[in-house]
Scaffold this motif. Structure first.
Motif, PDB file in Angstrom:
ATOM      1  N   LYS A   5       1.095 -21.589 -74.768  1.00  0.00           N
ATOM      2  CA  LYS A   5      -0.311 -21.194 -74.747  1.00  0.00           C
ATOM      3  C   LYS A   5      -0.451 -19.687 -74.548  1.00  0.00           C
ATOM      4  O   LYS A   5      -1.283 -19.040 -75.184  1.00  0.00           O
ATOM      5  CB  LYS A   5      -1.045 -21.931 -73.617  1.00  0.00           C
ATOM      6  CG  LYS A   5      -1.369 -23.380 -73.910  1.00  0.00           C
ATOM      7  CD  LYS A   5      -2.046 -24.051 -72.719  1.00  0.00           C
ATOM      8  CE  LYS A   5      -3.404 -23.462 -72.418  1.00  0.00           C
ATOM      9  NZ  LYS A   5      -4.071 -24.172 -71.292  1.00  0.00           N
ATOM     10  N   GLY A   6       0.372 -19.142 -73.670  1.00  0.00           N
ATOM     11  CA  GLY A   6       0.320 -17.712 -73.404  1.00  0.00           C
ATOM     12  C   GLY A   6       0.661 -16.890 -74.626  1.00  0.00           C
ATOM     13  O   GLY A   6       0.015 -15.884 -74.924  1.00  0.00           O
ATOM     14  N   ALA A 274       4.287 -10.697 -74.452  1.00  0.00           N
ATOM     15  CA  ALA A 274       3.880 -10.706 -73.045  1.00  0.00           C
ATOM     16  C   ALA A 274       3.407 -12.094 -72.620  1.00  0.00           C
ATOM     17  O   ALA A 274       3.718 -12.563 -71.512  1.00  0.00           O
ATOM     18  CB  ALA A 274       2.776  -9.675 -72.809  1.00  0.00           C
ATOM     19  N   GLY A 275       2.649 -12.772 -73.496  1.00  0.00           N
ATOM     20  CA  GLY A 275       2.170 -14.113 -73.173  1.00  0.00           C
ATOM     21  C   GLY A 275       3.288 -15.120 -73.080  1.00  0.00           C
ATOM     22  O   GLY A 275       3.271 -16.009 -72.222  1.00  0.00           O
ATOM     23  N   ILE A 283      -2.355 -14.471 -67.835  1.00  0.00           N
ATOM     24  CA  ILE A 283      -3.469 -13.809 -68.514  1.00  0.00           C
ATOM     25  C   ILE A 283      -4.685 -13.822 -67.589  1.00  0.00           C
ATOM     26  O   ILE A 283      -5.100 -14.891 -67.125  1.00  0.00           O
ATOM     27  CB  ILE A 283      -3.795 -14.514 -69.842  1.00  0.00           C
ATOM     28  CG1 ILE A 283      -2.565 -14.474 -70.764  1.00  0.00           C
ATOM     29  CG2 ILE A 283      -4.992 -13.865 -70.528  1.00  0.00           C
ATOM     30  CD1 ILE A 283      -2.752 -15.198 -72.080  1.00  0.00           C
ATOM     31  N   PRO A 284      -5.259 -12.665 -67.274  1.00  0.00           N
ATOM     32  CA  PRO A 284      -6.394 -12.610 -66.342  1.00  0.00           C
ATOM     33  C   PRO A 284      -7.545 -13.506 -66.789  1.00  0.00           C
ATOM     34  O   PRO A 284      -7.803 -13.658 -67.992  1.00  0.00           O
ATOM     35  CB  PRO A 284      -6.804 -11.131 -66.384  1.00  0.00           C
ATOM     36  CG  PRO A 284      -5.579 -10.406 -66.819  1.00  0.00           C
ATOM     37  CD  PRO A 284      -4.879 -11.337 -67.770  1.00  0.00           C
ATOM     38  N   ALA A 285      -8.221 -14.071 -65.823  1.00  0.00           N
ATOM     39  CA  ALA A 285      -9.309 -15.008 -66.122  1.00  0.00           C
ATOM     40  C   ALA A 285     -10.392 -14.378 -66.982  1.00  0.00           C
ATOM     41  O   ALA A 285     -10.979 -15.041 -67.837  1.00  0.00           O
ATOM     42  CB  ALA A 285      -9.909 -15.532 -64.811  1.00  0.00           C
ATOM     43  N   VAL A 297      -6.072 -22.430 -80.775  1.00  0.00           N
ATOM     44  CA  VAL A 297      -4.851 -21.969 -80.124  1.00  0.00           C
ATOM     45  C   VAL A 297      -4.316 -23.039 -79.170  1.00  0.00           C
ATOM     46  O   VAL A 297      -3.125 -23.366 -79.165  1.00  0.00           O
ATOM     47  CB  VAL A 297      -5.103 -20.653 -79.364  1.00  0.00           C
ATOM     48  CG1 VAL A 297      -4.039 -20.416 -78.299  1.00  0.00           C
ATOM     49  CG2 VAL A 297      -5.118 -19.483 -80.336  1.00  0.00           C
ATOM     50  N   TYR A 298      -5.191 -23.586 -78.349  1.00  0.00           N
ATOM     51  CA  TYR A 298      -4.755 -24.588 -77.376  1.00  0.00           C
ATOM     52  C   TYR A 298      -4.202 -25.837 -78.065  1.00  0.00           C
ATOM     53  O   TYR A 298      -3.183 -26.397 -77.650  1.00  0.00           O
ATOM     54  CB  TYR A 298      -5.922 -24.972 -76.466  1.00  0.00           C
ATOM     55  CG  TYR A 298      -6.418 -23.855 -75.571  1.00  0.00           C
ATOM     56  CD1 TYR A 298      -5.606 -22.765 -75.268  1.00  0.00           C
ATOM     57  CD2 TYR A 298      -7.698 -23.867 -75.032  1.00  0.00           C
ATOM     58  CE1 TYR A 298      -6.050 -21.740 -74.458  1.00  0.00           C
ATOM     59  CE2 TYR A 298      -8.155 -22.843 -74.217  1.00  0.00           C
ATOM     60  CZ  TYR A 298      -7.325 -21.785 -73.933  1.00  0.00           C
ATOM     61  OH  TYR A 298      -7.758 -20.764 -73.134  1.00  0.00           O
TER      62      TYR A 298
END
Length: 392
Positions: A5-6, A274-275, A283-285, A297-298
């Motif tokens: 996911k990231g 990075a993800g 990943i910041p909210a 994506v999910y």
């Protein structure tokens, strides 16, 4: 699943934010335009998604199927066609004039202005192939040549895919270990015709990272344009230096947006790494917002993650044969042939090509698999046999 996911969401964020911030020569937008467009993805995510669906549908890489999926996606997304540029000609040729040589269209179009893009839409390949590095590299090279005739574009795509693969399998890597591994890969595994060019660039990246030079110096030394010799090394550098911060994803994103060049391509590649490196949870909210395409994506991450989990779980294939109704062929023989039991009658399915078979009689399941689907990558290459398969 967190890394999958990231990785995919990172690539999406990189495109959504990077596209309206590209240098003025590429994107004529004022700040108001940036704010209104920042949540919108364009051609790179569309092609990424199309190629991922092709891999999942066929169970192996097929240039024809990938081209068909990409063409279908293009013609079903009218509002985003404007971003495809010269790719429009190539995609049109796939639809209207089926090619035996699927690279022919790319050879006829001098697609120099977007040659780096091949590295931005291969994100699903390292996720799908996971630890099958040779198959991943071969497939990435072929898919890059669907749209680009440049050897540098294909090599850049391979380097980017390997970078994601590295952190996916070794999330504890330090930034210098990561860059050193890419230097070695550039020197030993990239095509010989472009090997020295990429090796030299990656050595510069490693040197700047070791000496902790200001990132602006590297951007100036290498360049931040569309060329894969510029954008790919800069992207892996941004991912590496972002790793030094406790806010690694945010730092990587910030670095890519300060390049002042091809921010969409660099952003996609760096943020995908990075993800994958730190996962979705890093990943910041405030960056997990209402991105255009986020639900896709999910869903795609779940499909890819479930596929790989079943394929590489040590007990996966054999455990499905707990209630296998036949003594022959045995459960072990079936698993060694890349098959798993669906639980219905004696129906099995191949992990690689997704082909379904039933009505088994004593014999060699490999021969039957070969008879009914010669295109399966397992049938073509016996070395594809997973390491987890053991005889029952």
């Amino acid at each position: 699943m967190d890394q999958y996911k990231g990785c995919l969401l990172g690539a999406l964020i990189g495109e959504c934010i990077g596209t309206p911030l590209r240098r003025p020569t590429s994107c004529h937008m004022n700040l108001a335009g940036v704010r209104s467009k920042v949540s919108t993805y364009w051609e790179k995510f569309l092609i990424t998604h199309a190629y991922a669906k092709s891999l999942l549908d066929t169970g192996f890489f097929s240039m024809e199927n990938a081209a068909r999926q990409c063409s279908q996606t293009f013609y079903h997304n009218h509002t985003k066609r404007q971003a495809f540029g010269e790719l429009t000609t190539i995609i049109a040729s796939w639809k209207h004039s089926p090619q035996k040589d699927w690279t022919a269209a790319a050879m006829t179009v001098r697609n120099r202005g977007t040659e780096c893009n091949a590295a931005t839409w291969i994100t699903a390949f390292p996720l799908y192939f996971y630890n099958r590095t040779e198959q991943m590299s071969f497939s990435v090279d072929r898919v890059a040549r669907l749209t680009h005739s440049s050897n540098e574009a294909a090599a850049g795509a391979q380097l980017q895919a390997y970078a994601i693969s590295l952190v996916l399998k070794n999330p504890q890597l330090t930034e210098l270990e990561f860059l050193s591994a890419l230097v070695e890969y550039s020197n030993k595994s990239l095509p010989e015709c472009v090997r020295e060019k990429f090796y030299t660039r990656m050595m510069i990246v490693l040197d700047y990272a070791q000496r902790a030079e200001p990132k602006e110096k590297l951007f100036k030394a290498i360049g931040v344009g569309t060329s894969p010799l510029e954008a790919v090394p800069v992207a892996v550098y941004c991912a590496a230096i972002g790793r030094r911060s406790s806010y690694s994803f945010e730092s990587t994103l910030h670095a890519t947006m300060l390049t002042g060049g091809c921010t969409d391509a660099i952003g996609i590649m760096a943020c995908a790494i990075a993800g994958a490196w730190s996962g979705f949870s890093s990943i910041p909210a405030d960056l997990v917002g209402n991105w255009d395409g986020q639900e896709q994506v999910y869903a795609l991450a779940e499909e890819l993650g479930n596929y790989v989990s079943k394929l590489h779980n040590p007990d996966g294939p054999l455990s499905t044969f707990a209630n296998w109704p036949h003594l022959l062929p045995s459960a072990g023989a079936m698993a060694r042939t890349g098959l798993y039991y669906t639980g219905s009658d004696d129906t099995v399915k191949c992990h690689y090509c997704r082909f379904t078979m039933s009505n088994w009689t004593p014999g060699d399941p490999y021969n039957d698999h070969q008879k009914f689907n010669r295109n399966c990558i397992f049938v073509k290459d016996c070395t594809a046999t997973p390491a987890y398969v053991h005889a029952a």
